[in-house]
Design a protein around this motif. Sequence first.
Motif, PDB file in Angstrom:
ATOM      1  N   THR A 304       0.825  -1.212   0.000  1.00 10.94           N
ATOM      2  CA  THR A 304       0.000   0.000   0.000  1.00 10.94           C
ATOM      3  C   THR A 304       0.858   1.260   0.000  1.00 10.94           C
ATOM      4  N   LEU A 305       1.909   1.250   0.789  1.00 11.25           N
ATOM      5  CA  LEU A 305       2.735   2.444   0.948  1.00 11.25           C
ATOM      6  C   LEU A 305       3.620   2.720  -0.260  1.00 11.25           C
ATOM      7  N   TRP A 306       4.184   1.661  -0.865  1.00  7.57           N
ATOM      8  CA  TRP A 306       5.325   1.876  -1.744  1.00  7.57           C
ATOM      9  C   TRP A 306       5.237   1.251  -3.139  1.00  7.57           C
ATOM     10  N   GLU A 307       4.356   0.284  -3.379  1.00  2.00           N
ATOM     11  CA  GLU A 307       4.411  -0.466  -4.639  1.00  2.00           C
ATOM     12  C   GLU A 307       4.236   0.429  -5.866  1.00  2.00           C
ATOM     13  N   ASP A 308       3.171   1.200  -5.935  1.00  4.34           N
ATOM     14  CA  ASP A 308       2.898   2.004  -7.129  1.00  4.34           C
ATOM     15  C   ASP A 308       4.002   3.036  -7.370  1.00  4.34           C
ATOM     16  N   ARG A 309       4.415   3.716  -6.308  1.00  2.00           N
ATOM     17  CA  ARG A 309       5.449   4.729  -6.478  1.00  2.00           C
ATOM     18  C   ARG A 309       6.768   4.093  -6.875  1.00  2.00           C
ATOM     19  N   ALA A 310       7.074   2.924  -6.329  1.00  4.58           N
ATOM     20  CA  ALA A 310       8.315   2.248  -6.676  1.00  4.58           C
ATOM     21  C   ALA A 310       8.342   1.889  -8.161  1.00  4.58           C
ATOM     22  N   ARG A 311       7.245   1.392  -8.663  1.00  5.65           N
ATOM     23  CA  ARG A 311       7.198   1.035 -10.089  1.00  5.65           C
ATOM     24  C   ARG A 311       7.339   2.275 -10.969  1.00  5.65           C
ATOM     25  N   ALA A 312       6.745   3.373 -10.545  1.00  8.13           N
ATOM     26  CA  ALA A 312       6.895   4.613 -11.301  1.00  8.13           C
ATOM     27  C   ALA A 312       8.347   5.090 -11.264  1.00  8.13           C
ATOM     28  N   ASN A 313       8.983   4.995 -10.106  1.00 16.72           N
ATOM     29  CA  ASN A 313      10.387   5.413  -9.980  1.00 16.72           C
ATOM     30  C   ASN A 313      11.302   4.552 -10.833  1.00 16.72           C
ATOM     31  N   LEU A 314      11.119   3.248 -10.760  1.00 23.11           N
ATOM     32  CA  LEU A 314      11.963   2.336 -11.526  1.00 23.11           C
ATOM     33  C   LEU A 314      11.786   2.564 -13.025  1.00 23.11           C
ATOM     34  N   THR A 315      10.547   2.737 -13.444  1.00 25.49           N
ATOM     35  CA  THR A 315      10.274   2.964 -14.871  1.00 25.49           C
ATOM     36  C   THR A 315      10.908   4.261 -15.352  1.00 25.49           C
ATOM     37  N   ALA A 316      10.824   5.314 -14.538  1.00 23.94           N
ATOM     38  CA  ALA A 316      11.411   6.605 -14.920  1.00 23.94           C
ATOM     39  C   ALA A 316      12.928   6.492 -15.030  1.00 23.94           C
ATOM     40  N   GLU A 317      13.568   5.804 -14.083  1.00 23.41           N
ATOM     41  CA  GLU A 317      15.020   5.650 -14.163  1.00 23.41           C
ATOM     42  C   GLU A 317      15.418   4.825 -15.378  1.00 23.41           C
ATOM     43  N   LEU A 318      14.675   3.752 -15.640  1.00 26.23           N
ATOM     44  CA  LEU A 318      14.985   2.914 -16.797  1.00 26.23           C
ATOM     45  C   LEU A 318      14.843   3.700 -18.099  1.00 26.23           C
ATOM     46  N   THR A 319      13.825   4.530 -18.185  1.00 31.11           N
ATOM     47  CA  THR A 319      13.642   5.369 -19.380  1.00 31.11           C
ATOM     48  C   THR A 319      14.838   6.298 -19.572  1.00 31.11           C
ATOM     49  N   THR A 320      15.305   6.875 -18.480  1.00 29.35           N
ATOM     50  CA  THR A 320      16.476   7.778 -18.558  1.00 29.35           C
ATOM     51  C   THR A 320      17.726   7.014 -18.994  1.00 29.35           C
TER      52      THR A 320
END
Length: 325
Positions: A304-320
Amino acid sequence: MTVLIDPPAWPAHGTLFSHLVSDASLAELHAFAASIGVSPRAFDLDHYDVAAERYDVAVAAGAVPVGGRELARRLGASGLRVPGRARSAAKADALLARWDALLPGARDVGVELVERWHEPHRVYHGPEHLVHALDSLALLEGRPPGVPDAAPSVGVARGAASATGASGGATAVTGATPGVTQLALWFHDAVHDGEAGRDEERSAELADARLASHLGAREVEEVVRLVLVTTDHAPAEDDGPGALVSDADLAVLGSAPDRYARYARQVRAEYAHVPDDTFRAGRAAVLRGLLAGGALFRTPQGATLWEDRARANLTAELTTLDARA
């Protein structure tokens, strides 16, 4: 790497002090400070305090003089900066006090662990990560951050801390033993030589050796097992304590975007010796593996706390990373 120094403008102990920093590597910063005779005690997590009488010596040895704002900007961009809000909790004295409250009578073990977490080659896997993991664990266990529980009780059992698995791979945690899970985090990166898998094995061996005279055999065995869970962050569905430790260790992935960006810079700085192309390829492979590996967080609270934001963070870093390839 560039070593930077700002003008001596910070008063203390009857003199003025400069800040000496690196824009790439703590290891090289330590080597530079030693070469000009600055004591290791002058190091404060991300910089050295250099007395005014040594300013010219530092500049003559190759430190680049810059203004205070420029130094702060370069340090922040390097990923080496430890923010003020995290600084006090990550200091050795604060960590030792926290350890003493967790396992009284084992000060020698705490001193060794704090020294290990402050090793000069660490950037991300340093004391700030330890504090963040412990505070994240407290959040999952329903305790105030920074307040450890007493030493673990006798009779730790794997099944006693878990209940029916929740949807999405999360494990419902009902009765974990907080002292044991905290000890696992204290030891989980106690050995950090940059050898994935082997580091966790050596950390577990260290826990086994150092805790044997302070805890019962079952408790030591459980701490060792939980340290090894952090090798692949894949606890079994009925492993409540393992889910807690895994989620606390990975909590930074679900942090706010600016904190995640600093984490990514810290990881790069920790591998400053690796060429850019090699690092990008390796890091991208790690990120793809995390994104493709199912749920990152195994407790309902962590999901609940971290899953969605973590996936967004990982995806953004991978895109970069892909854009730079």
